[in-house]
Design a protein around this motif. Sequence first.
Motif, PDB file in Angstrom:
ATOM      1  N   PHE A  85       0.739  -1.054  -0.192  1.00 49.55           N
ATOM      2  CA  PHE A  85      -0.220  -0.031  -0.115  1.00 49.55           C
ATOM      3  C   PHE A  85       0.780   1.413  -0.047  1.00 49.55           C
ATOM      4  O   PHE A  85       1.784   1.236   0.679  1.00 49.55           O
ATOM      5  CB  PHE A  85      -0.728   0.035   1.285  1.00 49.55           C
ATOM      6  N   LEU A  86       0.481   2.284  -0.690  1.00 53.68           N
ATOM      7  CA  LEU A  86       1.121   3.462  -0.789  1.00 53.68           C
ATOM      8  C   LEU A  86       0.201   4.733   0.005  1.00 53.68           C
ATOM      9  O   LEU A  86      -0.681   4.558  -0.444  1.00 53.68           O
ATOM     10  CB  LEU A  86       1.561   3.816  -2.145  1.00 53.68           C
ATOM     11  N   VAL A  87       0.819   5.456   0.823  1.00 50.77           N
ATOM     12  CA  VAL A  87       0.299   6.685   1.327  1.00 50.77           C
ATOM     13  C   VAL A  87       1.040   7.729   1.090  1.00 50.77           C
ATOM     14  O   VAL A  87       2.215   7.776   1.154  1.00 50.77           O
ATOM     15  CB  VAL A  87       0.066   6.206   2.822  1.00 50.77           C
ATOM     16  N   GLY A  88       0.272   8.826   0.772  1.00 48.91           N
ATOM     17  CA  GLY A  88       1.206  10.265   0.204  1.00 48.91           C
ATOM     18  C   GLY A  88       0.432  11.341   0.661  1.00 48.91           C
ATOM     19  O   GLY A  88      -0.911  11.298   0.545  1.00 48.91           O
ATOM     20  N   HIS A  89       1.011  12.259   0.958  1.00 51.45           N
ATOM     21  CA  HIS A  89       0.491  13.759   0.950  1.00 51.45           C
ATOM     22  C   HIS A  89       1.143  14.848   0.228  1.00 51.45           C
ATOM     23  O   HIS A  89       2.479  14.745   0.139  1.00 51.45           O
ATOM     24  CB  HIS A  89       0.667  14.147   2.404  1.00 51.45           C
ATOM     25  N   SER A  90       0.657  15.540  -0.580  1.00 49.17           N
ATOM     26  CA  SER A  90       1.262  16.414  -1.477  1.00 49.17           C
ATOM     27  C   SER A  90       2.356  16.194  -2.175  1.00 49.17           C
ATOM     28  O   SER A  90       2.027  15.440  -3.138  1.00 49.17           O
ATOM     29  CB  SER A  90       1.532  17.550  -0.401  1.00 49.17           C
ATOM     30  N   PRO A 104       3.133  -0.778 -11.520  1.00 47.99           N
ATOM     31  CA  PRO A 104       1.890  -0.933 -10.960  1.00 47.99           C
ATOM     32  C   PRO A 104       1.583  -2.306 -10.383  1.00 47.99           C
ATOM     33  O   PRO A 104       0.775  -2.419  -9.350  1.00 47.99           O
ATOM     34  CB  PRO A 104       0.781  -0.555 -12.304  1.00 47.99           C
ATOM     35  N   GLY A 105       2.472  -3.273 -10.871  1.00 52.55           N
ATOM     36  CA  GLY A 105       2.044  -4.924 -10.242  1.00 52.55           C
ATOM     37  C   GLY A 105       2.512  -4.856  -8.819  1.00 52.55           C
ATOM     38  O   GLY A 105       2.032  -5.770  -8.214  1.00 52.55           O
ATOM     39  N   ARG A 106       3.297  -3.841  -8.255  1.00 53.80           N
ATOM     40  CA  ARG A 106       3.510  -3.947  -6.783  1.00 53.80           C
ATOM     41  C   ARG A 106       2.661  -3.497  -5.745  1.00 53.80           C
ATOM     42  O   ARG A 106       2.835  -3.561  -4.608  1.00 53.80           O
ATOM     43  CB  ARG A 106       5.164  -3.593  -6.754  1.00 53.80           C
ATOM     44  N   VAL A 107       1.663  -2.631  -6.354  1.00 50.43           N
ATOM     45  CA  VAL A 107       1.026  -1.637  -5.604  1.00 50.43           C
ATOM     46  C   VAL A 107      -0.473  -2.488  -5.432  1.00 50.43           C
ATOM     47  O   VAL A 107      -1.228  -2.552  -6.467  1.00 50.43           O
ATOM     48  CB  VAL A 107       0.830  -0.312  -6.311  1.00 50.43           C
ATOM     49  N   ARG A 108      -1.003  -2.478  -4.278  1.00 51.64           N
ATOM     50  CA  ARG A 108      -2.076  -3.293  -3.998  1.00 51.64           C
ATOM     51  C   ARG A 108      -3.221  -1.862  -3.970  1.00 51.64           C
ATOM     52  O   ARG A 108      -4.467  -2.108  -4.625  1.00 51.64           O
ATOM     53  CB  ARG A 108      -2.195  -3.823  -2.567  1.00 51.64           C
ATOM     54  N   ALA A 109      -3.049  -1.004  -3.265  1.00 51.14           N
ATOM     55  CA  ALA A 109      -4.039   0.128  -3.377  1.00 51.14           C
ATOM     56  C   ALA A 109      -3.133   1.501  -2.707  1.00 51.14           C
ATOM     57  O   ALA A 109      -2.180   1.268  -2.160  1.00 51.14           O
ATOM     58  CB  ALA A 109      -5.159  -0.024  -2.391  1.00 51.14           C
ATOM     59  N   MET A 110      -3.870   2.669  -2.848  1.00 52.63           N
ATOM     60  CA  MET A 110      -3.131   3.913  -2.551  1.00 52.63           C
ATOM     61  C   MET A 110      -4.240   4.934  -1.789  1.00 52.63           C
ATOM     62  O   MET A 110      -5.226   4.746  -2.266  1.00 52.63           O
ATOM     63  CB  MET A 110      -2.585   4.635  -3.897  1.00 52.63           C
ATOM     64  N   ALA A 111      -3.554   5.685  -0.808  1.00 46.80           N
ATOM     65  CA  ALA A 111      -4.318   6.655  -0.047  1.00 46.80           C
ATOM     66  C   ALA A 111      -3.627   8.004  -0.324  1.00 46.80           C
ATOM     67  O   ALA A 111      -2.393   7.899   0.254  1.00 46.80           O
ATOM     68  CB  ALA A 111      -4.504   6.119   1.295  1.00 46.80           C
ATOM     69  N   LEU A 112      -4.238   8.649  -0.996  1.00 50.79           N
ATOM     70  CA  LEU A 112      -3.449  10.031  -1.531  1.00 50.79           C
ATOM     71  C   LEU A 112      -3.915  11.132  -0.791  1.00 50.79           C
ATOM     72  O   LEU A 112      -5.384  11.302  -1.241  1.00 50.79           O
ATOM     73  CB  LEU A 112      -3.286  10.157  -2.905  1.00 50.79           C
TER      74      LEU A 112
END
Length: 267
Positions: A85-90, A104-112
């Motif tokens: 999972f990737l989480v990011g701000h700004s 993209p295959g290594r990412v399950r979901a993202m919260a941005l």
Amino acid sequence: MSPRPKPNFRETGAGPGVVCLHANASTSGQWRDLMAQLAPRFRVLAPDLYGAGASPPWPLTRAIRLRDEADFIEPVLASAGAPMFLVGHSYGAAVALVAALANPGRVRAMALYEPTLFSLLDAEGPPPNTADGIRKVVADAAAAVEAGDIDSAAARFIDYWIGAGAWRRMPDSRKPAIAASVSGVRRWGDALFNEPTPLSAFASLDVPVLYMVGRRSTPSALGVARLLTSALPRVQIAEFDELGHMGPTTHSQAVNDEIARFLAIQA
């Protein structure tokens, strides 16, 4: 050949990997509370990007690009495992998007929370446009840095994102680290305004994306949100009525709770 620079990072918890990427004028420390909240269920890693926290500065004379930031944190991404999972701000959210496109295959979901890909606004239509406010802030703050007036540079940058007088009201104990980091404002602006990835590329990110927006944010951040939420194929929008662009730091619990709910559903 000199050794490849390595990022400093924080780590806690056990379980599926989550990588958290911080905003400009910040460090991995902005995610301390979220890391503690997620640790019982996830293994959470938060790197310092180039020139932030305990990570080294950008080592080259050429202009940095977001892909360079993604390459820099590759050891952290690899350690998180796949799918992560990737989480990011700004700025960190912009780096997360570029990193996800690279593999993209290594990412399950993202919260941005409000990626600042201002290049998308200029690609939609040349200036004058909704990126003009931050474009002027970057120019003014960079000029202040070059004149040796770091305090004025920090005030210009922070007041744009949080509101007039925010720098003046900030506790003195917090100011030195933020002022020092703002010396990189021209580098950040160049990376965000000159990112070559077109809007159409984000249509290929076929993963769930939680896209968080503060309704009191700036026209530049909201303009990028308008574009990206129309392009990302599996986007879920979360709006915070009372928050601005710095919501993850000014109202961290509300934002962290939203992220934690999303990750729990996606895990």
